[in-house]
Design a protein around this motif. Structure first.
Motif, PDB file in Angstrom:
ATOM      1  N   THR A   1       0.819  -1.211   0.000  1.00 46.46           N
ATOM      2  CA  THR A   1       0.000   0.000   0.000  1.00 46.46           C
ATOM      3  C   THR A   1       0.853   1.261   0.000  1.00 46.46           C
ATOM      4  O   THR A   1       0.586   2.212  -0.738  1.00 46.46           O
ATOM      5  CB  THR A   1      -0.929   0.016   1.226  1.00 46.46           C
ATOM      6  N   ILE A   2       1.892   1.272   0.820  1.00 44.81           N
ATOM      7  CA  ILE A   2       2.703   2.470   0.943  1.00 44.81           C
ATOM      8  C   ILE A   2       3.378   2.842  -0.376  1.00 44.81           C
ATOM      9  O   ILE A   2       3.487   4.016  -0.723  1.00 44.81           O
ATOM     10  CB  ILE A   2       3.758   2.292   2.070  1.00 44.81           C
ATOM     11  N   CYS A   3       3.809   1.833  -1.129  1.00 44.51           N
ATOM     12  CA  CYS A   3       4.440   2.106  -2.424  1.00 44.51           C
ATOM     13  C   CYS A   3       3.439   2.730  -3.397  1.00 44.51           C
ATOM     14  O   CYS A   3       3.752   3.685  -4.098  1.00 44.51           O
ATOM     15  CB  CYS A   3       5.013   0.818  -3.021  1.00 44.51           C
ATOM     16  N   TRP A   4       2.241   2.158  -3.433  1.00 44.51           N
ATOM     17  CA  TRP A   4       1.230   2.672  -4.366  1.00 44.51           C
ATOM     18  C   TRP A   4       0.794   4.086  -3.999  1.00 44.51           C
ATOM     19  O   TRP A   4       0.558   4.924  -4.877  1.00 44.51           O
ATOM     20  CB  TRP A   4       0.027   1.741  -4.432  1.00 44.51           C
ATOM     21  N   ILE A   5       0.668   4.364  -2.713  1.00 47.86           N
ATOM     22  CA  ILE A   5       0.291   5.722  -2.307  1.00 47.86           C
ATOM     23  C   ILE A   5       1.326   6.725  -2.785  1.00 47.86           C
ATOM     24  O   ILE A   5       1.002   7.830  -3.223  1.00 47.86           O
ATOM     25  CB  ILE A   5       0.128   5.797  -0.771  1.00 47.86           C
ATOM     26  N   MET A   6       2.579   6.321  -2.742  1.00 46.58           N
ATOM     27  CA  MET A   6       3.655   7.214  -3.145  1.00 46.58           C
ATOM     28  C   MET A   6       3.746   7.394  -4.657  1.00 46.58           C
ATOM     29  O   MET A   6       3.965   8.499  -5.154  1.00 46.58           O
ATOM     30  CB  MET A   6       4.994   6.702  -2.607  1.00 46.58           C
ATOM     31  N   ILE A   7       3.570   6.305  -5.407  1.00 43.97           N
ATOM     32  CA  ILE A   7       3.828   6.407  -6.849  1.00 43.97           C
ATOM     33  C   ILE A   7       2.580   6.664  -7.689  1.00 43.97           C
ATOM     34  O   ILE A   7       2.698   7.093  -8.839  1.00 43.97           O
ATOM     35  CB  ILE A   7       4.536   5.141  -7.381  1.00 43.97           C
ATOM     36  N   PHE A   8       1.375   6.402  -7.147  1.00 43.71           N
ATOM     37  CA  PHE A   8       0.185   6.505  -7.984  1.00 43.71           C
ATOM     38  C   PHE A   8      -0.018   7.893  -8.591  1.00 43.71           C
ATOM     39  O   PHE A   8      -0.431   8.000  -9.756  1.00 43.71           O
ATOM     40  CB  PHE A   8      -1.075   6.078  -7.225  1.00 43.71           C
ATOM     41  N   PRO A   9       0.233   8.992  -7.855  1.00 44.15           N
ATOM     42  CA  PRO A   9       0.061  10.312  -8.481  1.00 44.15           C
ATOM     43  C   PRO A   9       0.880  10.477  -9.757  1.00 44.15           C
ATOM     44  O   PRO A   9       0.376  10.959 -10.775  1.00 44.15           O
ATOM     45  CB  PRO A   9       0.521  11.281  -7.384  1.00 44.15           C
ATOM     46  N   ILE A  10       2.156  10.062  -9.718  1.00 42.00           N
ATOM     47  CA  ILE A  10       3.006  10.162 -10.908  1.00 42.00           C
ATOM     48  C   ILE A  10       2.600   9.131 -11.946  1.00 42.00           C
ATOM     49  O   ILE A  10       2.515   9.421 -13.144  1.00 42.00           O
ATOM     50  CB  ILE A  10       4.490   9.974 -10.518  1.00 42.00           C
ATOM     51  N   PHE A  11       2.361   7.913 -11.498  1.00 40.27           N
ATOM     52  CA  PHE A  11       2.027   6.802 -12.393  1.00 40.27           C
ATOM     53  C   PHE A  11       0.795   7.121 -13.240  1.00 40.27           C
ATOM     54  O   PHE A  11       0.801   6.949 -14.465  1.00 40.27           O
ATOM     55  CB  PHE A  11       1.776   5.543 -11.559  1.00 40.27           C
TER      56      PHE A  11
END
Length: 320
Positions: free
Chosen positions: A85-95
């Motif tokens: 979850t923590i990875c997705w929260i961090m990268i989803f805006p850019i992704f």
């Protein structure tokens, strides 16, 4: 149905790429410019290029439809525990934004070539197939070459209506932390384990202090400078091999090659009004190709953790 087909194919491509980067770790790095910036762009491009032109008539539509693909990939990787979850929260805006930009490029390319519905049915997919291979080729070239290490420092301070003696006793040894004392919403949302207790064997230089967190996460701390009721500097060690995969995502594993917490410094000052000021400084290390972005999240998370610890000490010291 064609829209669903496009999203399905783009999702399968995205998952295959993610698995490829995981299996070929050492040759293809997930913490890379290729993975974070280029792959979502290609996923967005593929999503829109497979949808009939008549179904995507505006740039706005071309920008948003790839977000569906990104969201599906997010759900699947979370359910299968490929990503945390923590990875997705961090990268989803850019992704998601980059996927949207890839969708816009596909839309503009198709408009420029004036591809009609009939053309789409008969159009060869060679161009798209070549684009899909680009991330693999560039990823192999990039490897770890674009990563660089950086040491960051975060400082938080708080005023307390308590004597230095009362504060220091709560600081060096933190008894069992009740769940209601854990007020941090940010670190909990990001999946950082809850602090349970902290034990110090000897209050002197060379003394060992161990901070215990949920899920078996521990920080082994050694006192390198000590002045009672004034200063304590701790050298921090974490063994990544002892941290379960359930604790934190492998790409932000504390003590791993991308992230490490190095040192904590407590400074206590008695004020003239009978209060005291406690300052906590944490030094940590990041190693990515995009430290400017990782540093923002690192500072944000560390600031929240430090603030929560200071408030815990304040509440306990003032309650005496």
């Amino acid at each position: 149905m064609k829209g669903l087909f496009a999203i399905t194919i783009a999702t399968i491509y995205g998952l295959c790429i993610r698995l490829s980067f995981g299996l070929l770790h050492g040759f293809l790095e997930i913490m890379s410019i290729t993975f974070l910036f280029l792959i979502p762009f290609v996923i967005g491009y593929l999503t829109i290029i497979l949808i009939p032109a008549e179904k995507t008539k505006t740039n706005w539509s071309a920008f948003l439809k790839p977000w569906i693909t990104c969201f599906v990939i997010l759900i699947i990787t979370l359910i299968t525990k490929i990503e945390g979850t923590i990875c997705w929260i961090m990268i989803f805006p850019i992704f998601s934004v980059l996927a949207g930009l890839g969708g816009i490029l596909a839309h503009k390319t198709r408009k420029r070539k004036n591809v009609s519905e009939d053309d789409w049915k008969n159009r060869p997919t060679l161009d798209a197939s070549m684009i899909l291979l680009i991330p693999i080729l560039i990823g192999l070239i990039e490897g770890e070459r674009t990563s660089s290490g950086q040491i960051l420092t975060v400082t938080k301070e708080i005023s307390l209506q308590a004597s230095p003696t009362e504060i220091w006793s709560e600081l060096i040894h933190i008894n069992e932390v009740d769940s209601i004392e854990k007020k941090s919403i940010i670190s909990s949302t990001l999946g950082f384990p809850r602090h349970i207790r902290t034990h110090l064997d000897t209050a002197r230089v060379g003394g060992k202090r161990t901070a215990y967190y949920e899920k078996g996460l521990t920080f082994e701390e050694t006192i390198t400078a000590y002045e009672p009721e004034r200063l304590m500097i701790l050298d921090i060690k974490t063994d990544p091999d002892k941290i379960s995969a359930q604790v934190m995502d492998e790409h932000i594993l504390i003590g791993g090659k991308h992230l490490d917490i190095l040192e904590d410094t407590y400074e206590l000052q008695a004020l003239s009004n009978g209060c005291s000021k406690l300052k906590l400084t944490s030094k940590f290390y990041i190693n990515t190709p995009f430290n400017w972005y990782a540093g923002l999240w690192g500072n944000y998370l560390m600031s929240d953790i430090l603030k929560n610890e200071l408030e815990l000490i304040k509440n306990r010291a003032e309650a005496k």
